[in-house]
Design a protein around this motif. Sequence first.
Motif, mmCIF file in Angstrom:
data_model
loop_
_atom_site.group_PDB
_atom_site.id
_atom_site.type_symbol
_atom_site.label_atom_id
_atom_site.label_comp_id
_atom_site.label_asym_id
_atom_site.label_seq_id
_atom_site.Cartn_x
_atom_site.Cartn_y
_atom_site.Cartn_z
ATOM 1 N N ALA A 104 5.735 0.737 -2.793
ATOM 2 C CA ALA A 104 4.597 0.918 -3.459
ATOM 3 C C ALA A 104 4.393 2.439 -3.978
ATOM 4 O O ALA A 104 3.997 2.389 -4.920
ATOM 5 C CB ALA A 104 3.621 0.375 -2.453
ATOM 6 N N LYS A 105 5.050 3.328 -2.813
ATOM 7 C CA LYS A 105 4.646 4.572 -3.143
ATOM 8 C C LYS A 105 5.548 5.012 -4.760
ATOM 9 O O LYS A 105 5.016 5.663 -5.352
ATOM 10 C CB LYS A 105 5.003 5.615 -2.195
ATOM 11 C CG LYS A 105 6.711 5.522 -1.773
ATOM 12 C CD LYS A 105 6.638 6.314 -0.605
ATOM 13 C CE LYS A 105 8.391 6.506 -0.345
ATOM 14 N NZ LYS A 105 8.824 7.051 0.766
ATOM 15 N N ASP A 113 4.472 4.421 -12.317
ATOM 16 C CA ASP A 113 3.547 3.741 -13.456
ATOM 17 C C ASP A 113 2.645 4.970 -13.912
ATOM 18 O O ASP A 113 2.312 5.064 -15.009
ATOM 19 C CB ASP A 113 2.741 2.677 -12.554
ATOM 20 C CG ASP A 113 3.693 1.541 -12.647
ATOM 21 O OD1 ASP A 113 4.918 1.467 -13.063
ATOM 22 O OD2 ASP A 113 3.222 0.429 -11.973
ATOM 23 N N PHE A 114 2.075 5.722 -12.714
ATOM 24 C CA PHE A 114 0.916 6.752 -12.974
ATOM 25 C C PHE A 114 1.612 7.908 -13.757
ATOM 26 O O PHE A 114 1.080 8.379 -14.827
ATOM 27 C CB PHE A 114 0.775 7.442 -11.537
ATOM 28 C CG PHE A 114 -0.187 8.632 -11.658
ATOM 29 C CD1 PHE A 114 -1.763 8.251 -11.664
ATOM 30 C CD2 PHE A 114 0.273 9.758 -11.688
ATOM 31 C CE1 PHE A 114 -2.670 9.329 -11.631
ATOM 32 C CE2 PHE A 114 -0.740 10.783 -11.498
ATOM 33 C CZ PHE A 114 -2.007 10.548 -11.749
ATOM 34 N N TYR A 155 -1.712 12.679 -8.008
ATOM 35 C CA TYR A 155 -1.233 11.329 -7.279
ATOM 36 C C TYR A 155 -1.566 11.307 -5.924
ATOM 37 O O TYR A 155 -2.220 10.457 -5.407
ATOM 38 C CB TYR A 155 0.006 10.978 -7.764
ATOM 39 C CG TYR A 155 0.423 9.643 -7.035
ATOM 40 C CD1 TYR A 155 0.499 8.344 -7.266
ATOM 41 C CD2 TYR A 155 1.266 9.819 -5.507
ATOM 42 C CE1 TYR A 155 0.938 7.387 -6.826
ATOM 43 C CE2 TYR A 155 1.820 8.769 -4.763
ATOM 44 C CZ TYR A 155 1.577 7.551 -5.498
ATOM 45 O OH TYR A 155 2.058 6.372 -4.808
ATOM 46 N N THR A 215 0.728 -1.431 0.207
ATOM 47 C CA THR A 215 -0.030 -0.059 -0.081
ATOM 48 C C THR A 215 0.889 1.309 0.091
ATOM 49 O O THR A 215 1.869 1.402 0.955
ATOM 50 C CB THR A 215 -0.742 0.061 1.353
ATOM 51 O OG1 THR A 215 -1.634 -0.922 1.330
ATOM 52 C CG2 THR A 215 -1.881 1.328 1.102
ATOM 53 N N PRO A 216 0.732 2.247 -0.955
ATOM 54 C CA PRO A 216 1.388 3.297 -0.969
ATOM 55 C C PRO A 216 1.273 4.361 0.382
ATOM 56 O O PRO A 216 0.251 4.384 0.708
ATOM 57 C CB PRO A 216 0.814 4.126 -2.177
ATOM 58 C CG PRO A 216 0.312 3.076 -3.231
ATOM 59 C CD PRO A 216 -0.177 2.097 -2.085
ATOM 60 N N ARG A 229 6.631 2.598 -6.912
ATOM 61 C CA ARG A 229 6.355 1.990 -7.958
ATOM 62 C C ARG A 229 5.039 2.520 -8.650
ATOM 63 O O ARG A 229 4.756 2.763 -9.800
ATOM 64 C CB ARG A 229 5.842 0.429 -7.875
ATOM 65 C CG ARG A 229 7.297 -0.304 -7.433
ATOM 66 C CD ARG A 229 7.159 -1.804 -7.290
ATOM 67 N NE ARG A 229 6.610 -2.057 -5.990
ATOM 68 C CZ ARG A 229 5.293 -2.320 -5.572
ATOM 69 N NH1 ARG A 229 4.383 -2.628 -6.595
ATOM 70 N NH2 ARG A 229 4.843 -2.523 -4.250
ATOM 71 N N SER A 230 4.237 2.897 -7.657
ATOM 72 C CA SER A 230 2.894 3.188 -8.219
ATOM 73 C C SER A 230 2.962 4.806 -8.704
ATOM 74 O O SER A 230 2.285 5.009 -9.720
ATOM 75 C CB SER A 230 1.700 3.443 -7.071
ATOM 76 O OG SER A 230 1.985 4.002 -5.758
ATOM 77 N N HIS A 276 -3.855 9.098 -3.277
ATOM 78 C CA HIS A 276 -3.261 8.247 -2.294
ATOM 79 C C HIS A 276 -3.263 9.083 -0.934
ATOM 80 O O HIS A 276 -2.095 9.703 -0.958
ATOM 81 C CB HIS A 276 -2.025 7.894 -2.874
ATOM 82 C CG HIS A 276 -1.937 6.773 -3.866
ATOM 83 N ND1 HIS A 276 -2.060 7.302 -5.383
ATOM 84 C CD2 HIS A 276 -2.045 5.505 -4.101
ATOM 85 C CE1 HIS A 276 -1.971 6.276 -6.202
ATOM 86 N NE2 HIS A 276 -2.277 5.184 -5.622
#
Length: 297
Positions: free
Chosen positions: A277-278, A284-285, A114, A89-90, A280-281, A118
């Motif tokens: 996660a923060k 990608d975003f 973003y 989880t970010p 990676r996400s 999140h």
Amino acid sequence: MDRLQAMRIFVKVAETGGFAEAARRLNLSPPAVTRAVAALEAALGVRLLTRTTRIVKLTESGSRYLEDCRRILADLAEAEAAASGAYATPSGSLTVTAPVLFGRIYVLPLLTAYLSDHPAVDGRALFLDRVVNIVEEGIDVAVRIGPLADSGLSAIRCGSVRRVVCAAPSYLAAYGTPRRPEDLARHRIVVASQTERLEWRFGLDGATVVPLKPRLTSNVNEAAIAAAIEGWGLTGVLSYQVADALRDGRLQVVLEDHEPAPLPIHVVHVEGRGASAKVRSFVDFAVARLRANPLID
């Protein structure tokens, strides 16, 4: 002595270049910071820092130990994040860097969007017109324009920008449109630069070099662009910097057939054994949004 806490304090002193600043950032008293570093040096039996009345510098042993501390603390943070589920989880603080104008126009809207999606992540934008060492300066993600130097960083290409020469239609009507790079010698040139030697390169290989004698020099691109929009002269910039002015006709590109090769745009981050996660996400975003932007080739 809490060895890990002492290591964190030592790293912060080394990064900030002073005990007082490290204490402020760590919310500790300066004497507590001084005692922690002294205890660490006593335990190791070596001098890590050279202190003067004005500066604090790493010794040779201190430089080596600094890298070891960073690695150990990063491994510890990674293990703690994995145990707490941060890789699923970010969450936490996300620091993103980019060139100033590109960051303000493109990266800041990405970051705010973003963060809206999140709520467990806090963001920090660091927009600088220099190449930031993201490992040493604690940056999570960097957006970079131009060729990348060899490194151990993970990089994803998400587009490119052109290097263009442009002017206002009113200027071209008054002074004519340059057809070849050599024609620039007869025109008013506006540049954004802090160096004395100025030149523009043309051709896909950049082999055609035109020395410049600018009539107006500024230290920021915005001023050079504003002067060009006013019809004062020709300026050379990156295409994204003048996208709005080109679209609404305030500026017009010249010498398009002689442009050098476009500059790539990459999203760069430190992957390690597994990006959080923060990171990676967000990567990608950001890559998806940048690739979808019609103003970025």
